[in-house]
Design a protein around this motif. Structure first.
Motif, PDB file in Angstrom:
ATOM      1  N   ASN A 289      39.650  35.562  36.326  1.00  0.00           N
ATOM      2  CA  ASN A 289      39.756  36.989  36.957  1.00  0.00           C
ATOM      3  C   ASN A 289      40.978  37.646  37.073  1.00  0.00           C
ATOM      4  O   ASN A 289      42.045  36.861  37.108  1.00  0.00           O
ATOM      5  CB  ASN A 289      39.600  36.356  38.641  1.00  0.00           C
ATOM      6  N   VAL A 290      40.992  38.897  36.957  1.00  0.00           N
ATOM      7  CA  VAL A 290      42.158  39.736  36.888  1.00  0.00           C
ATOM      8  C   VAL A 290      42.326  40.145  38.343  1.00  0.00           C
ATOM      9  O   VAL A 290      41.459  41.147  38.983  1.00  0.00           O
ATOM     10  CB  VAL A 290      42.059  40.995  36.032  1.00  0.00           C
ATOM     11  N   TRP A 291      43.188  39.853  39.114  1.00  0.00           N
ATOM     12  CA  TRP A 291      43.502  40.101  40.582  1.00  0.00           C
ATOM     13  C   TRP A 291      43.509  41.795  40.834  1.00  0.00           C
ATOM     14  O   TRP A 291      43.889  42.445  40.223  1.00  0.00           O
ATOM     15  CB  TRP A 291      44.998  39.690  41.015  1.00  0.00           C
ATOM     16  N   MET A 292      42.781  41.858  41.808  1.00  0.00           N
ATOM     17  CA  MET A 292      42.552  43.291  42.482  1.00  0.00           C
ATOM     18  C   MET A 292      41.935  44.172  41.598  1.00  0.00           C
ATOM     19  O   MET A 292      41.953  45.410  41.586  1.00  0.00           O
ATOM     20  CB  MET A 292      43.948  43.884  42.653  1.00  0.00           C
ATOM     21  N   SER A 293      40.981  43.556  40.857  1.00  0.00           N
ATOM     22  CA  SER A 293      40.095  44.166  40.099  1.00  0.00           C
ATOM     23  C   SER A 293      38.668  43.527  40.061  1.00  0.00           C
ATOM     24  O   SER A 293      38.474  42.299  40.767  1.00  0.00           O
ATOM     25  CB  SER A 293      40.552  44.274  38.689  1.00  0.00           C
ATOM     26  N   ASN A 294      37.670  44.376  39.507  1.00  0.00           N
ATOM     27  CA  ASN A 294      36.448  43.778  39.288  1.00  0.00           C
ATOM     28  C   ASN A 294      36.011  43.312  37.933  1.00  0.00           C
ATOM     29  O   ASN A 294      34.992  43.211  37.556  1.00  0.00           O
ATOM     30  CB  ASN A 294      35.326  44.828  39.644  1.00  0.00           C
ATOM     31  N   LYS A 295      37.213  42.625  37.301  1.00  0.00           N
ATOM     32  CA  LYS A 295      37.126  42.127  36.076  1.00  0.00           C
ATOM     33  C   LYS A 295      37.313  40.867  35.697  1.00  0.00           C
ATOM     34  O   LYS A 295      38.376  40.457  36.455  1.00  0.00           O
ATOM     35  CB  LYS A 295      38.111  43.529  34.984  1.00  0.00           C
ATOM     36  N   ILE A 296      36.768  40.414  34.855  1.00  0.00           N
ATOM     37  CA  ILE A 296      36.899  39.097  34.220  1.00  0.00           C
ATOM     38  C   ILE A 296      37.213  39.446  32.863  1.00  0.00           C
ATOM     39  O   ILE A 296      36.760  39.902  31.973  1.00  0.00           O
ATOM     40  CB  ILE A 296      35.739  38.391  34.429  1.00  0.00           C
ATOM     41  N   VAL A 297      38.396  38.619  32.242  1.00  0.00           N
ATOM     42  CA  VAL A 297      38.536  38.684  30.925  1.00  0.00           C
ATOM     43  C   VAL A 297      38.302  37.308  30.246  1.00  0.00           C
ATOM     44  O   VAL A 297      38.625  36.230  30.887  1.00  0.00           O
ATOM     45  CB  VAL A 297      40.209  39.098  30.337  1.00  0.00           C
ATOM     46  N   ALA A 298      37.860  37.237  28.867  1.00  0.00           N
ATOM     47  CA  ALA A 298      37.807  35.882  28.158  1.00  0.00           C
ATOM     48  C   ALA A 298      38.809  35.941  27.206  1.00  0.00           C
ATOM     49  O   ALA A 298      38.874  36.755  26.458  1.00  0.00           O
ATOM     50  CB  ALA A 298      36.316  35.956  27.546  1.00  0.00           C
ATOM     51  N   ILE A 299      39.433  34.635  27.386  1.00  0.00           N
ATOM     52  CA  ILE A 299      40.773  34.663  26.617  1.00  0.00           C
ATOM     53  C   ILE A 299      40.603  33.615  25.652  1.00  0.00           C
ATOM     54  O   ILE A 299      40.403  32.409  25.954  1.00  0.00           O
ATOM     55  CB  ILE A 299      41.811  34.319  27.511  1.00  0.00           C
ATOM     56  N   ILE A 310      34.936  41.772  31.014  1.00  0.00           N
ATOM     57  CA  ILE A 310      33.460  41.851  31.693  1.00  0.00           C
ATOM     58  C   ILE A 310      33.432  42.243  33.020  1.00  0.00           C
ATOM     59  O   ILE A 310      34.489  42.156  33.721  1.00  0.00           O
ATOM     60  CB  ILE A 310      33.285  40.180  32.004  1.00  0.00           C
ATOM     61  N   ASP A 311      32.758  43.430  33.008  1.00  0.00           N
ATOM     62  CA  ASP A 311      32.818  44.425  34.293  1.00  0.00           C
ATOM     63  C   ASP A 311      31.935  43.717  35.094  1.00  0.00           C
ATOM     64  O   ASP A 311      30.849  43.686  34.902  1.00  0.00           O
ATOM     65  CB  ASP A 311      32.236  45.759  33.921  1.00  0.00           C
ATOM     66  N   CYS A 312      32.646  43.432  36.449  1.00  0.00           N
ATOM     67  CA  CYS A 312      31.572  42.839  37.528  1.00  0.00           C
ATOM     68  C   CYS A 312      31.228  43.756  38.719  1.00  0.00           C
ATOM     69  O   CYS A 312      31.113  43.031  39.813  1.00  0.00           O
ATOM     70  CB  CYS A 312      32.303  41.446  37.947  1.00  0.00           C
ATOM     71  N   MET A 313      31.449  44.912  38.410  1.00  0.00           N
ATOM     72  CA  MET A 313      31.107  45.920  39.554  1.00  0.00           C
ATOM     73  C   MET A 313      29.661  45.744  40.139  1.00  0.00           C
ATOM     74  O   MET A 313      29.495  45.581  41.581  1.00  0.00           O
ATOM     75  CB  MET A 313      31.400  47.350  39.041  1.00  0.00           C
ATOM     76  N   ASP A 314      28.559  45.354  39.515  1.00  0.00           N
ATOM     77  CA  ASP A 314      27.514  45.328  39.983  1.00  0.00           C
ATOM     78  C   ASP A 314      27.293  44.075  40.652  1.00  0.00           C
ATOM     79  O   ASP A 314      26.713  44.085  41.784  1.00  0.00           O
ATOM     80  CB  ASP A 314      26.363  45.292  38.874  1.00  0.00           C
ATOM     81  N   LEU A 315      27.937  42.910  40.274  1.00  0.00           N
ATOM     82  CA  LEU A 315      27.906  41.974  41.149  1.00  0.00           C
ATOM     83  C   LEU A 315      28.711  42.376  42.648  1.00  0.00           C
ATOM     84  O   LEU A 315      28.300  41.644  43.823  1.00  0.00           O
ATOM     85  CB  LEU A 315      28.697  40.843  40.556  1.00  0.00           C
ATOM     86  N   THR A 316      29.911  42.723  42.578  1.00  0.00           N
ATOM     87  CA  THR A 316      30.511  43.381  43.592  1.00  0.00           C
ATOM     88  C   THR A 316      29.711  44.007  44.565  1.00  0.00           C
ATOM     89  O   THR A 316      29.578  43.630  45.960  1.00  0.00           O
ATOM     90  CB  THR A 316      31.632  43.979  43.375  1.00  0.00           C
ATOM     91  N   LEU A 317      29.042  44.920  44.086  1.00  0.00           N
ATOM     92  CA  LEU A 317      27.977  45.461  44.995  1.00  0.00           C
ATOM     93  C   LEU A 317      27.010  44.621  45.832  1.00  0.00           C
ATOM     94  O   LEU A 317      26.456  44.933  46.809  1.00  0.00           O
ATOM     95  CB  LEU A 317      27.440  46.744  44.298  1.00  0.00           C
ATOM     96  N   LYS A 318      26.457  43.930  45.139  1.00  0.00           N
ATOM     97  CA  LYS A 318      25.252  42.946  45.468  1.00  0.00           C
ATOM     98  C   LYS A 318      25.821  41.868  46.432  1.00  0.00           C
ATOM     99  O   LYS A 318      24.991  41.398  47.040  1.00  0.00           O
ATOM    100  CB  LYS A 318      24.583  42.588  44.412  1.00  0.00           C
TER     101      LYS A 318
END
Length: 358
Positions: A289-299, A310-318
């Motif tokens: 998780n990237v703090w204060m964002s709706n993003k996850i990075v795969a490292i 990875i954009d998690c905005m749709d998850l956040t809305l739901k």
């Protein structure tokens, strides 16, 4: 984590020629001007050669170029040096320390320090989250760590109000029912957790202490570890604990001693990825998780290169409801499923990562 944070960001391309005396020192501890001029490109992409050229070498007998304490080259006939290229791929990505040492014909030595920033050569794959199922999650749980073992969910929480809400819990995955829990004293703000070798490890934010619990009983043991800096996320690769501290760095630690065995810097092709928070290791990749964002990075765990964003905005809305930020990644290794949640969220989501853009 994290109510208030003070961060200084150094932003710029750092593409410049150096001919002055910045950061220069000599063996007699004077403030004389660095006697040699040199120019180089200080921001590179991984795989790109590092080139450096010199001037004002008439009175110089020796020049040495050092990167991260490794000598790249020494010239003993300095006036004949031309621009030189170095293959520095073995140094990986991130910020690296560069030192130029020179000796004049009287035997006097000088040194000057610079830095090189090496970006990833990979454009991260853009992905989105597809929500498969939603399950209840306690809106009083300030989620800081999340794991699944043998079909059960293990969650570590923080305590913004210092009221004794820092816990480690065993829960039923789909109902959220708590089966076991152990709390820390009110002074501790819990952070990431991970389970390795029949032990559960739990970081703290600013107390610089990692607590160790027996697994699966969750009984607190007498064993704990101290560390410098802040504790944020925690996972493991089966051998080492992998810890984040809010920067772009990941620390690989010995689970028996907590000693640092390796540090990687996390970069994409544009620069460092800071604020790495909750972590989950899956098949050579650290999801963060990237703090204060709706993003996850795969490292890529071996190199620190960001492979996916990875954009998690749709998850956040739901699933967020009235909760706080996205935080919490768990992978069920048996079922091969990812689960995500957030701080104070009412929902835990089973998800898939998709290349389809919304």
């Amino acid at each position: 984590m994290k109510k208030i944070i003070s961060v200084s960001l150094i932003i710029g391309t750092l593409l410049f020629a150096v001919t002055g005396c910045k950061d220069s020192v000599d063996t007699d501890e004077t403030t004389e001007e660095f006697p040699v001029g040199y120019s180089a490109k200080y921001q590179l992409t991984y795989g790109e050669s590092f080139k450096i050229g010199f001037s004002k070498l008439e009175r110089i007998s020796e020049v040495t170029v050092i990167l991260e304490d490794s000598i790249l080259q020494t010239w003993n006939n300095a006036p004949k040096i031309s621009e030189t290229s170095f293959d520095i791929t073995s140094f990986g990505i991130g910020v690296k320390g560069l030192t130029i040492k020179v000796k004049d014909k009287s035997g006097k030595e000088f040194a000057e320090n610079q830095t090189i920033r090496i970006l990833s050569d990979i454009q991260p794959l853009a992905q989105t989250v597809k929500v498969i199922s939603l399950y209840p999650h306690n809106t009083e749980d300030f989620t800081q760590g999340l794991e699944i073992v043998n079909g059960l969910l293990y969650e570590g929480t923080g305590d913004p109000n210092r009221m004794g809400a820092t816990k480690v819990m065993q829960k039923q995955l789909k109902s959220g029912e708590v089966q076991k829990e152990t709390a820390l004293d009110a002074g501790y703000f819990g952070e990431g957790i991970t389970i390795l070798n029949n032990k559960l490890y739990q970081l703290t934010w600013t107390s610089q202490k990692c607590f160790v619990y027996d697994f699966p009983s969750l009984a607190k043991t007498d064993l704990s570890f101290s560390y410098t800096g802040e504790g944020w996320g925690l996972t493991n690769d089966g051998k080492y604990l992998i810890m984040s501290d809010g920067s772009e760095r990941l620390y690989f630690r010995d689970p028996a001693t907590f000693a640092i065995k390796k540090i990687i810097q996390v970069y994409d092709n544009a620069g460092p990825i800071k604020y790495l928070n909750e972590l989950e290791y899956v098949d050579g990749i650290v999801y963060a998780n990237v703090w204060m964002s709706n993003k996850i990075v795969a490292i890529e765990a071996e190199t620190g290169k960001v492979l996916k964003s990875i954009d998690c905005m749709d998850l956040t809305l739901k699933a967020k409801g009235n909760g706080d930020v996205l935080n919490g990644i768990a992978f069920d290794h048996s079922a091969k499923k990812f689960y995500l949640t957030g701080k104070y969220w009412p929902q835990l989501a089973e998800v898939e990562f998709s290349n389809e853009q919304k």
